[in-house]
Design a protein around this motif. Structure first.
Motif: not given
Lengths: 514, 456
Positions: A240, A382, A403-404, A406, B5, B13, B16-17
């Protein structure tokens, strides 16, 4: 790990399907056989040459197969067994969103009122269909945060073309002429292909170290000659782009439109919306996020949602809703009276059967269900990534951008190729023997030996574990003998195919019978 | 799963938004429904449509009420055909790839052109795709000459796409139902990349493809024909008439009406255009052990490889609909296909004569027709259609909206499902409706102009 028993590592004993050579329906044809019986002739038996001038008639009949109904059924059933499909096993094909296709949707699409409705039926006698389309438009507007929707485009690529033609109409209406469209180097191939088709020049924007748009490069390439920036967010790396608000304001300051490729919408439904991010135009793939079956490569549908300033240019016909008077139901109509519209993109009202399925899906899930779908899709991706990294993939197939992710992620097979002499293609082909569809491979192009996984919300923890174990087992095989992978697959109906030959000297039809 | 995870919550998770872009409240959709509730809701909507099982349907205009045999549903609903993606991994997609190969063969046979693709979205956008091919082949030629006999949706679509292509579209009129060859000839010049005709044309008229192809060829332009695939059972094949690209709407071949889609477009051409073709193409090859197999051929034309230099942007084809098409053609078979064409030609002739004998109805043109024909009503068309619909008949397609020059025109289509009895009922109903409409017109209080109807 590696509890999975290994499938065969040779093809010394061909399977029953491998022994069964490919035979086409034409090769099964025997003169005089047939399946169909037509209704009898109930009008005078006129000589065709009396009705239509002989020079306009066909001299030799088309050479179609002559086969009985049981033979047709057997032939296509046999062919069906030579396909792998989503209902058979995990299909983590990145950017394709291979989620479960509820059979309810097939049932309601098959209702006579839908399946047997003629497209030229007058609107007042197709009110149910128009209401369904209206409701779907409203739902997609709410999901995308873009208030105006046209369902007409037939696929994502068609929606993209619509988006750029809308952009062109928007600029021309303002007396502006612009020639360039920006696409990131991670974009789907349809993006640059569409740019050319819409009459623009493609300008590629670089990706930064975090996997997002390189803002400096974007700034350098933006100008008053740029019509649009086409983006996927999360992008094809599953990342993202947190700079999206800044990207949007940069593009808007330069007078361009911001186009959202909805291929990856499945990551964010109910969490954030393209309209809120600043996008002007967005297409949605009903065959990805909204459960229309992929059908082996279509049909799909690619509705577009747009902001207020783009709305006057939407394709026609538009669906319009009139208020019902005296407590009557509202009435729906089709309107082509839109002077600034770009016009039609195809025949009739679009892929209505797809609308029915996706509408049924949306009504089944509701807002909560939709958000759950995205949440689970991201969780699954993930989790699969974590399981892979804990095994040999952590060494040989590292994450391309650390990086994580989506809903999907991209691994690089460069170390596997270098250290194990196992290319991404080899890993993918061996995965077929393990009963999984491989991820998308060699895309996006900027990742060396890319493998792009998108498990979707459909997979269970157990099936994700099995997939991770299979990958680990394959890498263990490669450590022992990479030749096992080079010669894979061993158990599929045919083994590795010579794709180059098919393009060098193309044979694209059965030889004519003469 | 979160532990594996390495995060404490699912929310991490989504970090990032940026917070200001995250939705605070749920989106406003109605609550989810159980399967039975959802079925009932969709069923109620479907019940508000007047469909071809509920009335006798003479509507055509590019999509036709042919019977779809049960085996088409049985096969296309198999998971193995319904749920895979595009055959990117050919070793596990031999079924779908072989279907494409068989489909291409069938389309090649129908059109008498050597190469066909594995399908495009549908008919009208396939016309625009042919224009893109012609402009690419035409080395700087930017003009597209189009017969007004081409489906109005095809012409409209071509106009839309042409804005992107930077091409000009010029329309040529009809003379007594068929394309005006003299006017066409006058428009074709050294700038013309392609000439577009349809057979049978939108008014049902059978065109002289060879003559029109000759006009195109004389100007160095490509001849493109949109054709009704069912008509290729008895009408001159495009490839035998000098047509360079033949394409069309595939719905009549085993696909449901579906209120207009999904169906498929087919696309065939002469050999020289193979590497410019749009869409997927399956090709034959061999596997590592020498077995026959099929793959996607010539992928270097396509967007996922060639990107901005691709021959088209299309990715999705209409594989499942094309499968229905090839099953349907096998079901009809070589003889059944011809029988279908002959039945339609004879039923059309009967219906044409029958309707022309109704007072207030005359033929709109004198050209030979196949499966569809146009008449002129001496009464407001929409009023007549409304009255006929009360007898459970959809009489046809009103031409006025697309052809202002045929304000009183009605297009009537036949299939094997429309019997002689159906035609006779239509004639009776039309006769009563026209008489009643004329009677009503005498009374000023009920006078409604055709214009008011069209805009209503």
């Amino acid at each position: 790990m590696s509890a999975t028993p290994s499938p065969p590592t040779n093809a010394d004993t061909p399977t029953a399907e491998q022994r069964d050579a490919a035979t086409t329906i034409y090769e099964r044809s025997v003169e005089g056989r047939r399946a169909a019986t037509l209704p009898p002739l109930d009008v005078p038996e006129r000589d065709l040459a009396d009705l239509i001038p002989p020079k306009l008639l066909r001299s030799d009949p088309a050479d179609l197969p002559e086969v009985s109904e049981p033979e047709i059924v057997r032939h296509y059933n046999r062919l069906s067994r030579r396909n792998f499909d989503l209902d058979t096993g995990p299909y983590p094909l990145g950017s394709c969103t291979m989620k479960h296709n509820p059979r309810l949707n097939e049932r309601v699409a098959g209702l006579a009122g839908h399946a047997r409705l003629h497209p030229a039926q007058v609107p007042k006698r197709a009110q149910g269909a128009l209401e369904l389309m209206w409701n779907l438009e409203r739902a997609l507007a709410e999901i995308t945060g873009l208030p105006h929707v046209s369902l007409q485009p037939s696929a994502g690529s068609h929606g993209e073309l619509a988006g750029l033609l809308l952009t062109r109409a928007y600029h021309e209406d303002r007396g502006e002429e612009r020639h360039r469209v920006l696409t990131p180097d991670t974009s789907h191939g349809t993006n640059p292909a569409t740019v050319t088709m819409a009459g623009y020049e493609v300008v590629k924007v670089e990706t930064d170290g975090r996997g997002g748009v390189d803002l400096d490069d974007l700034g350098a390439k933006l100008s008053d000659d740029v019509a649009s920036l086409m983006l996927t967010n999360p992008n094809t790396l599953g990342v993202f782009d947190e700079n999206i608000a800044e990207i949007a304001s940069l593009v808007h300051e330069a007078g361009g439109t911001l186009y959202y490729d909805g291929a990856n919408l499945n990551a964010i439904m109910g969490f954030t919306r393209p309209g809120d991010m600043g996008f002007d135009i967005c297409h949605l793939n009903l065959h990805k996020s909204f459960s229309q079956p992929h059908g082996g490569g279509g049909p799909g549908a690619g509705p577009i949602a747009v902001s207020d300033r783009i709305a006057p240019y939407l394709p026609v016909p538009r669906i319009v809703r009139g208020e019902g008077s005296n407590g009557a139901r509202p009435g729906f109509d089709l309107s082509s009276d839109e002077p600034k519209s770009i016009g039609r993109l195809r025949g009739f009202q679009g892929n209505f059967g797809v609308f029915v399925r996706s509408y049924a899906y949306l009504r089944s899930l509701g807002a909560d269900g939709l958000r759950d779908a995205s949440e689970t899709a991201v969780l699954n991706a993930n989790y699969l990534l974590a399981r892979l990294r804990a095994g040999r993939a952590g060494t040989y197939l590292p994450l391309a951008f650390d990086r994580l992710p989506m809903h999907e992620f991209v691994l690089s097979g460069a170390p596997a190729k270098r250290e194990l002499q196992a290319k991404t293609l080899d890993v993918a082909k061996r995965l077929l023997d393990y009963g999984f569809h491989p991820p998308t491979i060699y895309f996006p192009l900027l990742v060396d030996e890319a493998l792009m996984f998108e498990p979707t919300e459909t997979e269970t923890r157990e099936s994700l574990d099995e997939l991770a174990d299979a990958i680990d087992s394959i890498l263990a095989e490669a450590e022992q003998d990479p030749g096992i992978l080079h010669d894979a697959p061993y158990t599929t109906p045919v083994r590795r195919l010579d794709e180059a030959a098919a393009s060098r000297k193309p044979v694209v039809r059965e030889p004519a019978s003469e | 799963m979160l532990e594996a995870i390495g995060v404490a919550s699912v929310d991490e998770l989504f970090e990032a938004i940026p917070p200001d872009l995250r939705l605070e409240a749920p989106i406003r959709l109605e609550d989810g429904l159980s399967e039975t509730e959802c079925f009932d809701h969709l069923s109620a909507l479907a019940g508000r449509n007047s469909h071809a099982d509920a009335e006798t349907c003479f509507l055509g205009a590019g999509m036709y009420d042919h019977y779809v045999p049960a085996l088409v549903d049985a096969i296309t609903q198999r998971s193995e055909f319904l749920t895979p993606y595009t055959p990117y991994q050919p070793e596990v997609s031999q079924g779908g790839l072989q279907v494409m190969f068989e489909f291409q063969t069938a389309i090649s046979e129908l059109t008498a052109l050597p190469v066909a693709n594995a399908s495009l979205y549908e008919g009208p956008s396939s016309v625009a795709s042919a224009a893109y091919l012609a402009l690419g082949a035409g080395k700087g030629r930017r003009k597209l000459v189009v017969s007004r006999g081409l489906h109005p949706h095809s012409r409209a679509t071509l106009h839309t796409y042409a804005r992107g292509f930077g091409a000009d579209v010029v329309e040529v009129g009809l003379a007594d139902g068929a394309t005006d060859a003299t006017a066409l000839s006058a428009e074709v010049d050294a700038e013309t990349a392609a000439v577009f005709v349809q057979n049978p044309n939108f008014l049902g008229a059978v065109e002289d493809l060879e003559g029109l192809a000759g006009v195109a060829d004389g100007g160095g332009a490509l001849a493109v024909a949109a054709v009704d695939p069912i008509s290729l059972s008895v009408l001159r094949a495009p490839g035998d008439a000098g047509i360079d690209v033949a394409l069309g709407e595939g719905q009549p071949l085993g696909n449901r009406l579906d209120y207009g889609g999904p169906s498929f477009g087919f696309f065939a051409a002469t050999e020289e255009h193979l590497r410019r073709m749009p869409g997927r193409i399956a090709g034959e090859t061999t596997d590592a052990d020498g077995r026959r197999g099929f793959v996607l051929a010539l992928q270097t034309r396509e967007q996922h490889i060639r990107r901005e230099r691709a021959t088209h942007n299309i990715c999705t084809s209409q594989a499942l609909n094309a499968l229905a098409g090839v099953i349907y053609l096998s079901w009809l078979g070589k003889r059944g296909f011809v029988e279908m064409g002959e039945l339609l030609a004879r039923r059309t002739a009967y219906a044409q004569e029958k309707l022309a004998s109704v007072p207030g109805v005359e033929l709109l043109h004198g050209a030979p027709v196949f499966r569809e024909f146009a008449v002129k009503l001496d009464a407001p068309v929409q009023d007549v259609l409304d009255r006929v619909s009360e007898d459970g008949i959809a009489a046809g397609y009103a031409l006025g909206r697309d052809y202002p020059e045929f304000e009183q025109g009605l297009l009537v289509a036949l299939t094997e499902r429309r019997s002689r009895d159906d035609v006779d009922r239509l004639a009776d109903s039309l006769a009563r409706a026209i008489e009643a409409t004329r009677g009503a017109l005498v009374s000023p209080s009920e006078t409604r102009t055709p214009e008011a109807e069209v805009s209503a």
